[in-house]
Scaffold this active site. Sequence first.
Site, PDB file in Angstrom:
ATOM      1  N   LYS A  24       0.835  -1.212   0.000  1.00  0.00           N
ATOM      2  CA  LYS A  24       0.000   0.000   0.000  1.00  0.00           C
ATOM      3  C   LYS A  24       0.869   1.261   0.000  1.00  0.00           C
ATOM      4  CE  LYS A  24      -2.820   0.522   3.650  1.00  0.00           C
ATOM      5  NZ  LYS A  24      -2.769   1.856   4.271  1.00  0.00           N
ATOM      6  N   ARG A  84       2.896   5.915  -3.463  1.00  0.00           N
ATOM      7  CA  ARG A  84       4.041   6.675  -3.982  1.00  0.00           C
ATOM      8  C   ARG A  84       4.222   6.454  -5.481  1.00  0.00           C
ATOM      9  NH1 ARG A  84       4.408   5.654   1.359  1.00  0.00           N
ATOM     10  NH2 ARG A  84       5.706   7.007   2.673  1.00  0.00           N
ATOM     11  N   GLY A  86      -4.495   8.017   5.645  1.00  0.00           N
ATOM     12  CA  GLY A  86      -3.571   9.000   6.207  1.00  0.00           C
ATOM     13  C   GLY A  86      -2.402   9.239   5.264  1.00  0.00           C
ATOM     14  N   ARG A 123      -7.998  12.684  12.454  1.00  0.00           N
ATOM     15  CA  ARG A 123      -6.561  12.433  12.655  1.00  0.00           C
ATOM     16  C   ARG A 123      -5.747  13.726  12.547  1.00  0.00           C
ATOM     17  NH1 ARG A 123      -4.864   7.253   9.354  1.00  0.00           N
ATOM     18  NH2 ARG A 123      -2.967   7.612  10.564  1.00  0.00           N
ATOM     19  N   SER A 168       7.710   9.940  11.555  1.00  0.00           N
ATOM     20  CA  SER A 168       6.575   9.730  10.648  1.00  0.00           C
ATOM     21  C   SER A 168       7.039   9.782   9.208  1.00  0.00           C
ATOM     22  CB  SER A 168       5.488  10.797  10.875  1.00  0.00           C
ATOM     23  OG  SER A 168       4.539  10.731   9.827  1.00  0.00           O
ATOM     24  N   GLN A 186       5.069   9.539   6.787  1.00  0.00           N
ATOM     25  CA  GLN A 186       4.069  10.314   6.038  1.00  0.00           C
ATOM     26  C   GLN A 186       4.443  11.793   6.024  1.00  0.00           C
ATOM     27  OE1 GLN A 186       0.275   9.396   7.829  1.00  0.00           O
ATOM     28  NE2 GLN A 186       0.239   7.337   6.962  1.00  0.00           N
ATOM     29  N   ASP A 234       2.653  -0.520  11.972  1.00  0.00           N
ATOM     30  CA  ASP A 234       1.366  -1.041  11.489  1.00  0.00           C
ATOM     31  C   ASP A 234       1.110  -2.478  11.921  1.00  0.00           C
ATOM     32  OD1 ASP A 234       0.789   1.342  10.223  1.00  0.00           O
ATOM     33  OD2 ASP A 234       1.721   0.723   8.343  1.00  0.00           O
ATOM     34  N   LYS A 236      -3.680   6.557  14.861  1.00  0.00           N
ATOM     35  CA  LYS A 236      -3.786   5.796  13.605  1.00  0.00           C
ATOM     36  C   LYS A 236      -5.268   5.718  13.197  1.00  0.00           C
ATOM     37  CE  LYS A 236       0.525   5.072  12.891  1.00  0.00           C
ATOM     38  NZ  LYS A 236       1.138   5.728  11.727  1.00  0.00           N
ATOM     39  N   ARG A 268      -6.863  -2.823  10.416  1.00  0.00           N
ATOM     40  CA  ARG A 268      -5.848  -3.710  11.020  1.00  0.00           C
ATOM     41  C   ARG A 268      -6.353  -4.377  12.300  1.00  0.00           C
ATOM     42  NH1 ARG A 268      -1.822  -3.126   7.465  1.00  0.00           N
ATOM     43  NH2 ARG A 268      -1.441  -1.028   6.710  1.00  0.00           N
TER      44      ARG A 268
HETATM   45  C1  S3P Z   1       3.031   5.022   6.125  1.00  0.00           C
HETATM   46  C2  S3P Z   1       3.653   5.424   7.259  1.00  0.00           C
HETATM   47  C3  S3P Z   1       3.201   5.076   8.608  1.00  0.00           C
HETATM   48  C4  S3P Z   1       2.197   3.923   8.594  1.00  0.00           C
HETATM   49  C5  S3P Z   1       1.192   4.078   7.499  1.00  0.00           C
HETATM   50  C6  S3P Z   1       1.861   4.131   6.148  1.00  0.00           C
HETATM   51  C7  S3P Z   1       3.554   5.465   4.823  1.00  0.00           C
HETATM   52  O1  S3P Z   1       2.589   6.208   9.209  1.00  0.00           O
HETATM   53  O2  S3P Z   1       1.559   3.827   9.840  1.00  0.00           O
HETATM   54  O3  S3P Z   1       0.273   3.006   7.523  1.00  0.00           O
HETATM   55  O4  S3P Z   1       3.184   4.900   3.783  1.00  0.00           O
HETATM   56  O5  S3P Z   1       4.358   6.413   4.818  1.00  0.00           O
HETATM   57  P1  S3P Z   1       3.483   7.322   9.958  1.00  0.00           P
HETATM   58  O6  S3P Z   1       4.565   7.625   9.041  1.00  0.00           O
HETATM   59  O7  S3P Z   1       2.629   8.516  10.194  1.00  0.00           O
HETATM   60  O8  S3P Z   1       3.890   6.668  11.244  1.00  0.00           O
END
Ligand code: S3P
Length: 428
Positions: A25, A30, A95, A123, A168, A170, A306, A333, A381
């Site tokens: 995922k 990306r 997210g 969130r 993070s 993300q 995760d 989350k 999850r």
């Molecule tokens: C992810 C980063 C993680 C993860 C999410 C996917 C990503 O979150 O929990 O399911 O693809 O960059 P965080 O980076 O906010 O911890």
Amino acid sequence: MHDSVLSVSAPASGVKGTVQVPGDKSISHRALILSALAEGTSTITGLSRAEDPTHTRGALAQFGVEFTDQPDGTVVVHGGLRHEPVDVLDCGNAGTGIRLLSGVCAGFDGLSVLTGDQYLRQRPMGRVTEPLRLMGAQVDARDHGHLAPLVIRGAGLTGISYELAAASAQVKSCLLLAGLSAAGPTTVVEPHPTRAHTEEMLLATGARVEINGTAVTVHPGPLTPAGHHVPGDPSQAAFWAVAAALAGEIEMPNLYLGFGRADFLNVLRRMGADVQMEASTGSVRVAAASLCGVEITGADVPGIVDEIPVLAVAAAGAKGTTVITGAEELRVKESDRIASTVAMLNAFGVRAEERPDGMVIHGQGDRAFTPGQVDSAGDHRIAMAAAVAAVARTSGQSTITGWGSVATSYPGFVEDLVAVSGARAQPI
Ligand code: S3P
């Protein structure tokens, strides 16, 4: 459709077989975004067809990016953001989608509005709105900049050097994507290293990126079209790995086992599971063994962020106590995963308690769990971890409410569950 219920009756025979887990995922989001940013034709094979990345694809289409599906499953992307998004960008439950896309929107000369479902709208978004403002984007959001919907008028950015308060991937990725169209370099420093997909894939698409320990710098510049291959998702493989560690043997080919994604296998090994992996092919085989409790601390968390709900199921079936600390990020989350994981274990009769930054799980050893009535809290999850607990350690009928959330990441989960366990499982 987060209101369906899975009814699952476990057979006594445990789990056995081979599972081809869906495309990763994180890498799918990306691959879609980088293909959309690169002028020209990119291709993606192995793309996850789950709801989360499909929302990202839909959001990018609002900018005029064209996607075509080939009969063999390859997605051809005619990249280049052609115009201001013609509608609100609906990121669904994702997210990753909303945070990465907010970086894209900040770099684009136009107005974007990003939103998502009732869970995503709770969130924290201040972690992206604040640094994007520091880069010069005009960003507003509900709750004084903290909650989606987000409204972004982009362009005219200047690179910054930014230390993340929490590890993070993300947020790191959001800022690196914005940095592609900023004046000067953008550097992100993390308290602990997180998954490195964005920087690795940016390097593969012609961006200038430097990695120094926990600091990543991107220089502005265009991306080049590429052929992306999305390997199997280790975070989905974790459900089968735990099912096997508790009750059988499962093999999974073609997984992504790169930095920051395969650490759950080391945790299972530390618990005593029989784990074989072949890095060159991404093949993993896990077989049952007598498990013992482990200690998990803050430095471990980004690498298993995760997988903790399903690792908690393994801990529940182990001898001794498992203590998890430094995991406060789990509270923000898809659900509050400290509360929802503990509640899920308690629903199976397992003793577990919340701590402000983690949890304590009192393993049951070889004793069976009682069949559970689980509320997934709308979190895919938690729902899948509960299904693993039901088939691996109960006999009798369990129910899992909020099962529809599983479509966000693993639409074929029930079919795979039935194939490896012979369980009677039916979403109703
Ligand atoms: C992810 C980063 C993680 C993860 C999410 C996917 C990503 O979150 O929990 O399911 O693809 O960059 P965080 O980076 O906010 O911890």
